[in-house]
Design an enzyme around this catalytic site. Structure first.
Site, PDB file in Angstrom:
ATOM      1  N   VAL A 461      45.725  67.690  27.968  1.00 41.06           N
ATOM      2  CA  VAL A 461      46.743  68.733  27.923  1.00 41.06           C
ATOM      3  C   VAL A 461      46.660  69.584  29.180  1.00 41.06           C
ATOM      4  O   VAL A 461      45.604  69.675  29.805  1.00 41.06           O
ATOM      5  CB  VAL A 461      46.580  69.625  26.665  1.00 41.06           C
ATOM      6  N   ASP A 462      47.798  70.227  29.522  1.00 40.32           N
ATOM      7  CA  ASP A 462      47.850  70.961  30.784  1.00 40.32           C
ATOM      8  C   ASP A 462      47.421  72.411  30.648  1.00 40.32           C
ATOM      9  O   ASP A 462      47.258  73.098  31.643  1.00 40.32           O
ATOM     10  CB  ASP A 462      49.261  70.888  31.372  1.00 40.32           C
ATOM     11  N   LYS A 463      47.273  72.912  29.418  1.00 39.41           N
ATOM     12  CA  LYS A 463      46.830  74.295  29.256  1.00 39.41           C
ATOM     13  C   LYS A 463      46.226  74.459  27.871  1.00 39.41           C
ATOM     14  O   LYS A 463      46.528  73.719  26.950  1.00 39.41           O
ATOM     15  CB  LYS A 463      47.998  75.263  29.455  1.00 39.41           C
TER      16      LYS A 463
END
Length: 552
Positions: A461-463
């Site tokens: 996931v990016d965050k």
């Protein structure tokens, strides 16, 4: 407009513009719109209403009937039908192409199938006990039921189940023949129908059957219970399928329910009025107060606030908004009051597009479904061909009477094959999977992604914000002074604030049994932090911008 009194002579109506009570006989004007008559106290009110009826409409919601909604088949998206029904290709119940909160869900088919199923269960269980009684020690059933009426009891119990309970399957089976698209209902109709007719002939004309078809009491074997059991099981499958669809529809409606039911319109003259959300038009000015949901997508024109956009971004912290900032319908206004200009309404909003995407994902086709479609396309005709071949072979080389033997064995092939649900399994799993994901906040773009997800071993996931519980929590305190004193100063000051971080600090202090102190000269600096005097000490708590302004 609904009258306040019901008698025609004394009926009074509310002027939708100014709110005055008006009697039809003394009204200055009247106006008919969409079959409803509105009465006005003056020509000025009438002119305002004619210029912009949506700003003054009654808050009563106009429901859309299910018969006015376009329905389609999950397996065959090219099928389009106004109102509920069955797919002419596969016989599957149609579903709404687009789910709306204002669409009254048609549950008549679910209620009908449920009623047929339970009546079928009530009649099939005693029928099963009758026919399986000979397997019980001492054969108690035949001891108390004369042989002459045993077959008629089976007939009486099975007939309502097959002819009434299974009537929808016969209708769909016939439709599949007419449309030259054999499906599972073709087999169900042929199999149960053939078993019932064969048993009825054996009951009425037992002398047509040879001695090898008879039991030790001279009776011909009947298949009433097979026809009834298959019908009841297929009814169970239909009930489960329809319930799953209803739950999926509810999941989509839950997404739509994130938007408020009304919006507060700011009129040109400065007045404000609550109107149904569907009456909001592009360009309207709307006021959003603290704690309310943003009604539609738009842009702030006046005021400032912090918007909880976790519904869209997954981030738990509200985003500061000021004049010119964009807002999304369905998000929550936490603190301030602002006026916004509607830019996207109805089906154009981001929330509506998300709902549309979920609906399209449910009707999309996974790669594995190509295999199911291919097998289904050949399976039904193959079963019918095998049954016909069985009949032909027994007619050619079987013992006398060949016709009876051939018919009995051909029916056996159809009965064994008919309760197959291969064609329904994949679309139903996709529909339920995407619907269940929507309720959990997981949106699946298409069925192929859902199928690939099963093979996934690693998630990147990016965050981190999207993976949190959605609310901040105080975990630890790092300070150069005494921790309790430090937390007491911070929590006492933050107790005056409504910011989510402030709430987490106050909650953390409460958990640690920290005493709160009195606060003076409290000031909240939007987007930066808070300041105040706690126990004669000046305290500032915020981000680096706040400390830069304070020269710290």
């Amino acid at each position: 407009m609904s009258p306040e009194n019901t008698t025609s002579e004394t009926s009074t109506y509310i002027d939708p513009v100014c709110g005055m009570t008006v009697k039809p006989g003394s009204a200055a004007a009247s106006y008919e719109r969409k079959g409803e008559t509105y009465y006005f106290c003056s020509q000025g009110c009438l002119k305002k209403f004619q210029n912009d009826p949506n700003a003054f409409l009654s808050p009563k919601e106009e429901k859309i009937l299910a018969t006015d909604v376009e329905y389609t088949c999950p397996m065959h998206p090219q099928i389009s039908h106004m109102g509920p029904g069955s797919c002419p290709i596969c016989g599957m119940a149609l579903e709404p192409r687009v789910v709306s909160l204002n669409t009254e869900e048609d549950t008549s088919e679910l209620r009908s199938m449920t009623r047929r199923f339970w009546i079928g269960v009530g009649l099939t269980l005693p029928l099963l006990i009758l026919t399986m009684g000979e397997m019980l020690p001492g054969d108690p059933v035949m001891k108390y039921i004369p042989t002459g009426i045993f077959g008629w009891l089976q007939f009486g119990l099975a007939t309502p189940v097959v002819l009434w309970g299974g009537s929808p399957f016969f209708e769909r089976g016939w439709a599949s023949v007419v449309n030259r698209s054999p499906n599972m209902f073709t087999l169900i109709a042929i199999g149960t129908g053939a078993a019932y007719i064969y048993s009825l002939i054996a009951l009425l004309f037992p002398n047509l059957f040879p001695a090898t078809f008879r039991g030790h009491m001279g009776e011909v074997a009947l298949y009433f219970e097979a026809a009834a059991i298959i019908t009841t099981l297929v009814l169970l499958g239909q009930v489960l399928e329809l319930r799953a669809r209803s739950q999926t529809s509810s999941a989509i409606k839950a997404l739509l329910g994130l938007a408020p039911k009304t919006a507060r319109v700011v009129r040109e003259g400065g007045g404000e009025k609550d109107v149904p959300l569907e009456h909001v038009m592009v360009g309207m000015l709307l006021r959003v107060r603290p704690g309310e949901k943003v009604p539609v997508d738009g842009v702030l024109t006046d005021g400032r606030s912090a918007i909880d956009e976790s519904m869209v971004t997954g981030e738990p912290f509200p985003v500061e908004k000021s004049s010119g900032a964009s807002v999304v319908g369905g998000t929550i206004n936490t603190t301030g009051t602002f006026v916004m200009k509607a830019e996207r309404v109805g089906s154009e909003t981001l929330l509506a597009q998300i709902v549309l995407m979920v609906g399209e994902a449910q009707r999309s086709r996974a790669p594995i479904q190509r295999l199911a479609d291919t097998v289904s396309a050949f399976f039904v005709p193959a079963v019918i061909v095998v049954a016909l071949a069985t009949f032909a072979i027994w007619m050619l080389v079987g013992p006398e009477p060949r016709f009876i033997y051939a018919l009995a064995n051909a029916i056996a092939v159809l009965i064994v094959a008919c309760p197959c649900a291969l064609g329904l399994a994949t679309p139903m799993s996709i529909m339920v999977g995407t619907g269940r994901g929507a309720t959990a906040g997981v949106l699946v773009k298409n069925a192929e992604a859902l199928e690939l997800l099963e093979k996934m071993t690693t998630l990147v996931v990016d965050k981190t914000g999207t993976l949190t519980e959605g609310r901040p929590r105080l975990v630890s305190v790092v300070s150069k002074i005494d921790e309790k004193e430090f937390l007491s100063l911070a929590a006492s000051l933050e107790r005056q604030s409504e910011h989510p971080l402030a709430e987490s600090i106050v909650a953390g202090a409460t958990e640690r049994n920290i005493e709160f102190a009195a606060v003076e000269n409290f000031e909240s600096v939007t987007g930066k932090g808070v300041t105040g005097k706690v126990n004669t000490r000046v305290v500032a708590l915020g981000n680096p911008k706040l400390f830069e302004e304070l020269g710290i």
